[in-house]
Design a protein around this motif. Structure first.
Motif, PDB file in Angstrom:
ATOM      1  N   ASP A  88       0.820  -1.203   0.000  1.00 33.58           N
ATOM      2  CA  ASP A  88       0.000   0.000   0.000  1.00 33.58           C
ATOM      3  C   ASP A  88       0.859   1.260   0.000  1.00 33.58           C
ATOM      4  O   ASP A  88       1.963   1.274   0.547  1.00 33.58           O
ATOM      5  N   VAL A  89       0.313   2.296  -0.609  1.00 35.14           N
ATOM      6  CA  VAL A  89       0.916   3.625  -0.508  1.00 35.14           C
ATOM      7  C   VAL A  89       0.353   4.275   0.755  1.00 35.14           C
ATOM      8  O   VAL A  89      -0.860   4.412   0.897  1.00 35.14           O
ATOM      9  N   ALA A  98      -8.177  11.655   2.398  1.00 34.01           N
ATOM     10  CA  ALA A  98      -9.638  11.761   2.465  1.00 34.01           C
ATOM     11  C   ALA A  98     -10.211  12.200   1.122  1.00 34.01           C
ATOM     12  O   ALA A  98     -11.250  11.684   0.679  1.00 34.01           O
ATOM     13  N   SER A  99      -9.540  13.128   0.455  1.00 37.28           N
ATOM     14  CA  SER A  99     -10.002  13.599  -0.859  1.00 37.28           C
ATOM     15  C   SER A  99      -9.962  12.476  -1.886  1.00 37.28           C
ATOM     16  O   SER A  99     -10.880  12.325  -2.696  1.00 37.28           O
ATOM     17  N   ARG A 100      -8.904  11.682  -1.860  1.00 34.45           N
ATOM     18  CA  ARG A 100      -8.775  10.566  -2.795  1.00 34.45           C
ATOM     19  C   ARG A 100      -9.865   9.521  -2.541  1.00 34.45           C
ATOM     20  O   ARG A 100     -10.494   9.025  -3.481  1.00 34.45           O
ATOM     21  N   PRO A 160      -3.910   9.468  -7.374  1.00 31.24           N
ATOM     22  CA  PRO A 160      -3.378   8.725  -6.230  1.00 31.24           C
ATOM     23  C   PRO A 160      -2.116   9.402  -5.722  1.00 31.24           C
ATOM     24  O   PRO A 160      -1.491  10.193  -6.435  1.00 31.24           O
ATOM     25  N   ALA A 161      -1.733   9.093  -4.491  1.00 32.36           N
ATOM     26  CA  ALA A 161      -0.542   9.718  -3.918  1.00 32.36           C
ATOM     27  C   ALA A 161       0.683   9.436  -4.778  1.00 32.36           C
ATOM     28  O   ALA A 161       1.529  10.309  -4.995  1.00 32.36           O
ATOM     29  N   ALA A 162       0.774   8.214  -5.301  1.00 31.52           N
ATOM     30  CA  ALA A 162       1.896   7.849  -6.168  1.00 31.52           C
ATOM     31  C   ALA A 162       1.491   6.657  -7.021  1.00 31.52           C
ATOM     32  O   ALA A 162       0.779   5.767  -6.555  1.00 31.52           O
ATOM     33  N   VAL A 182       3.183  11.771  -8.905  1.00 32.73           N
ATOM     34  CA  VAL A 182       3.195  11.931  -7.454  1.00 32.73           C
ATOM     35  C   VAL A 182       2.324  13.128  -7.112  1.00 32.73           C
ATOM     36  O   VAL A 182       2.505  14.208  -7.675  1.00 32.73           O
ATOM     37  N   SER A 183       1.353  12.946  -6.196  1.00 34.44           N
ATOM     38  CA  SER A 183       0.404  14.026  -5.917  1.00 34.44           C
ATOM     39  C   SER A 183       0.260  14.361  -4.444  1.00 34.44           C
ATOM     40  O   SER A 183      -0.460  15.291  -4.096  1.00 34.44           O
TER      41      SER A 183
END
Length: 341
Positions: A88-89, A98-100, A160-162, A182-183
């Motif tokens: 998992d990331v 939470a936004s994702r 996604p975060a990455a 990457v976000s």
């Protein structure tokens, strides 16, 4: 004639040796040389197991910008390295997480609606119909791809975060280019694989500068206190691993409450006030004007009938209390200060 025969006899072994050598070269060229080892090296040639990547909003990065993948032996036939996120990331920015999650929930619900409407042959809004026309033009009869494309058109994407992506920026499980998106601040593990040899790398997407300060109270506490009560305000920073060397606690109305350098507030009288914490931005600490990021929380102070004990002090809004109420045996009293018994 005899000399010719001797010459031929001399040439035969030479020709045989040349042919054998040529065959050996051809065989060696066609033989597969397997990968025996893979090393992930920083730009100074040192093997690494952890990597830090700075975050720049939603950025397209390439892992090869930060490291090199060295394959041994150097004559290995296939030097392709496949990159993949394993496990998992882990977000270190809870708001981004939470936004994702909210986006994924909306997308799931929208996808279900679009599938139903597509099966019925009509869409409930003009916007959805237009999205269908665009998606169908790209994918024609593949309904799953059409639905996915429609969802991309209709919803503002929260990345996604990455993730590794293909050349078109689409999320993929793995790639051989090292290209990523990457976000958010996060941590994850990357696996690099060359044939049967693999190495893992822990990646931290981080920023030393604090971007957001949030203030809260403990799980069993509320933002309402009685006169004389004390409570500690809890502070959290985004990103979690940001560096904060200087903090300034302040209270808007010092007549209602006070706050110390540890975030402990003490209620003084009835009313409402705001507690704030200013956290220094690391990259500006050596400049003439240090920048700060501020977080706030509202506090209410009420006059409560119940008594509270802080150390040796007893504070109450009532004019009198019985010894039984405060759990004191009269015969054990040796001294009274500021009150009568």
């Amino acid at each position: 004639m005899k000399k010719v025969m001797i010459g031929i006899l001399i040439l035969i072994p030479i020709i045989v040796l040349v042919v054998v050598a040529l065959v050996s070269v051809i065989v060696s060229m066609s033989a597969h040389i397997a990968v025996e080892d893979l090393q992930l090296l920083d730009k100074n040639g040192k093997e690494i197991y952890d990597l830090q990547i700075p975050l720049d909003e939603v950025s397209n990065v390439n892992i090869y910008n930060y490291l090199d993948a060295k394959i041994y032996p150097e004559k290995a036939t296939d030097k392709t390295v496949e990159w993949q996120i394993v496990g998992d990331v882990v977000y270190t920015d809870l708001q981004s997480e939470a936004s994702r999650n909210e986006y994924l929930a909306k997308r799931s619900a929208l996808t279900a609606e679009l599938e139903t409407e597509l099966a019925q042959g009509s869409f409930s809004t003009t916007e959805r119909q237009n999205a269908y026309n665009i998606a169908r033009g790209k994918y024609y009869k593949d309904s799953s791809l059409i639905i996915a494309e429609m969802a991309d058109i209709l919803l503002e994407k929260v990345y996604p975060a990455a993730a590794f992506v293909d050349e078109n920026g689409k999320e993929v499980e793995s790639n051989t280019t090292g290209k990523m998106i990457v976000s958010s601040f996060c941590k994850f593990t990357v696996r690099a694989q060359a044939e049967t040899v693999s190495k893992t790398l822990t990646v931290s997407v981080m920023g030393y500068d604090v971007e957001r300060v949030e203030l809260a109270v403990g799980e069993d506490e509320t933002t309402t206190l009685g006169v004389g009560e004390s409570m500690r305000i809890l502070a959290s920073y985004t990103p979690i691993d940001s560096i904060v060397n200087h903090t300034i606690w302040q209270v808007e109305d010092e007549n209602v409450a006070t706050v110390d350098s540890n975030g402990v507030i003490t209620a003084l009288k009835e009313g409402q006030t705001t507690i704030s914490l200013r956290a220094s931005v690391y990259s500006t600490e050596n400049s003439e004007n240090i920048e700060y990021v501020e977080g706030k929380i509202d506090i209410t102070v009420e006059q409560k009938g119940a008594s509270s004990r802080f150390g040796e002090n007893l504070v109450t809004s009532r004019k009198s209390l019985t010894l039984e109420e405060i759990g004191v045996v009269k015969e054990e009293i040796t001294n009274v200060s500021g009150a009568t018994v």
